[in-house]
Design an enzyme around this catalytic site. Structure first.
Site, mmCIF file in Angstrom:
data_model
loop_
_atom_site.group_PDB
_atom_site.id
_atom_site.type_symbol
_atom_site.label_atom_id
_atom_site.label_comp_id
_atom_site.label_asym_id
_atom_site.label_seq_id
_atom_site.Cartn_x
_atom_site.Cartn_y
_atom_site.Cartn_z
ATOM 1 C CE LYS A 20 -4.395 3.976 -11.039
ATOM 2 N NZ LYS A 20 -3.463 3.309 -11.953
ATOM 3 C CG ASP B 270 -3.935 -0.247 -11.608
ATOM 4 O OD1 ASP B 270 -4.467 -1.314 -11.965
ATOM 5 O OD2 ASP B 270 -3.982 0.799 -12.292
ATOM 6 C CE LYS C 3 -5.666 -1.855 -15.343
ATOM 7 N NZ LYS C 3 -4.760 -0.801 -14.827
ATOM 8 C CG ASP D 176 0.030 -16.304 -15.602
ATOM 9 O OD1 ASP D 176 -0.187 -17.447 -16.079
ATOM 10 O OD2 ASP D 176 1.128 -15.732 -15.693
ATOM 11 C CB THR E 209 -12.294 2.782 -19.977
ATOM 12 O OG1 THR E 209 -10.995 2.984 -19.427
ATOM 13 C CG2 THR E 209 -13.268 2.595 -18.851
ATOM 14 N NE ARG F 187 -3.688 11.801 -18.040
ATOM 15 C CZ ARG F 187 -4.126 11.257 -19.166
ATOM 16 N NH1 ARG F 187 -3.572 11.576 -20.310
ATOM 17 N NH2 ARG F 187 -5.104 10.383 -19.145
HETATM 18 O O1 C5P Z 1 -4.625 10.823 -15.697
HETATM 19 P P1 C5P Z 1 -5.916 10.096 -15.540
HETATM 20 O O2 C5P Z 1 -6.869 10.738 -14.550
HETATM 21 O O3 C5P Z 1 -6.593 9.795 -16.866
HETATM 22 O O4 C5P Z 1 -5.479 8.699 -14.887
HETATM 23 C C1 C5P Z 1 -6.384 7.637 -14.700
HETATM 24 C C2 C5P Z 1 -5.670 6.470 -14.087
HETATM 25 O O5 C5P Z 1 -6.581 5.374 -14.030
HETATM 26 C C3 C5P Z 1 -4.458 5.982 -14.883
HETATM 27 O O6 C5P Z 1 -3.519 5.454 -13.950
HETATM 28 C C4 C5P Z 1 -5.038 4.875 -15.742
HETATM 29 O O7 C5P Z 1 -4.072 3.899 -16.064
HETATM 30 C C5 C5P Z 1 -6.081 4.283 -14.794
HETATM 31 N N1 C5P Z 1 -7.163 3.541 -15.470
HETATM 32 C C6 C5P Z 1 -7.999 4.117 -16.417
HETATM 33 N N2 C5P Z 1 -8.994 3.356 -17.020
HETATM 34 C C7 C5P Z 1 -9.157 2.071 -16.676
HETATM 35 C C8 C5P Z 1 -8.328 1.479 -15.697
HETATM 36 C C9 C5P Z 1 -7.327 2.254 -15.119
HETATM 37 O O8 C5P Z 1 -7.888 5.295 -16.733
HETATM 38 N N3 C5P Z 1 -10.135 1.369 -17.213
#
Ligand code: C5P
Length: 234
Positions: free
Chosen positions: A34, A61, A63, A66, A121, A213
């Protein structure tokens, strides 16, 4: 639809991103990745082309949100990048989502999977009520947005793994759920609030898990990726 693990490449430069991907050079399974706003704004479309040329599937991604005409034209540009999945905010309305699909569809009728973000979220019930003046329960709002996305012809939504089952019940088994907020049972949670393990996400019915992460910051990212795949894909 095949289940897959998508690695969130949350890096701010080409160098860091490619150094990370180089670790996977020997892997038989090229990870689905992603590219989010951070990397895209830092490096532009060239980084998308470069990672694609290395043989990775890409979820772009960005998002979008507009007026319909602007989103349609932007999506037409993004479909030229040959990504596999991209997204927008369902809050832009059904008309915007329909326009986006039109823009994304290539002359030969193919197009990347288009996924809608429902409520982020990071948005709580309280903030939604006070800042957005939306007074329905959050889970109802998420399901309603998912239904609008399905009606507009989109392929699925980004949602919490905990909502994936309900989304499938409402919008059908083939409507995709792409779910971040995944952590290993013995791992750190960080700033994510409602998390599940890859195995639990599989059980609930997520189609794709987005993992950042727990893989990118792991001592051995390749091993962490393999563990995710083993738990989620089997
Ligand atoms: O590091 P981590 O596993 O928390 O990363 C989750 C990824 O998913 C990040 O790129 C974050 O921006 C994305 N994301 C999220 N919650 C959302 C939409 C996207 O954590 N509702």
């Amino acid at each position: 639809m095949g289940k897959d693990v998508i690695i969130a490449l949350d890096f701010d430069s080409r160098e860091k991103t490619l150094a990370f991907l180089d670790r996977f050079a020997g892997e038989e399974r090229k990870p689905f990745v992603k590219i989010g706003m951070e990397l895209y704004y830092a490096e532009g479309p060239a980084i998308v082309r470069e990672i694609k040329a290395r043989g990775h599937k890409i979820f772009l991604d960005l998002k979008l949100h507009d007026i319909p005409n602007t989103v349609k034209k932007a999506m037409a540009v993004l479909s030229g990048l040959d990504v596999d999945m991209t997204n927008l905010h369902a809050g832009g309305t059904k008309a915007m989502m329909e326009a986006a699909l039109e823009g994304l569809t290539r002359p030969d009728g193919t197009r990347p999977l288009l996924i809608a973000v429902t409520q982020l979220t990071s948005t709580s019930q309280e903030r939604m009520e006070q800042d957005l003046l939306i007074e329905k329960p959050l889970d109802q709002v998420v399901l309603h947005y998912a239904k609008c996305a399905a009606d507009a012809g989109l392929a699925g939504v980004v949602c919490s793994p905990l909502e994936a089952g309900k989304v499938h019940e409402t919008c059908g088994e083939n409507f995709l759920t792409v779910t971040p907020g995944v952590r290993f049972a013995d791992g750190e949670v960080g700033d994510q609030v409602r998390v599940t393990t890859p195995a639990k996400a599989k059980e609930i019915g997520s189609d794709y898990i987005v993992v950042g992460r727990p893989i990118t910051q792991a001592e051995d990212p390749v091993a962490a990726y393999r563990r995710c795949v083993a738990e989620f894909v089997g």
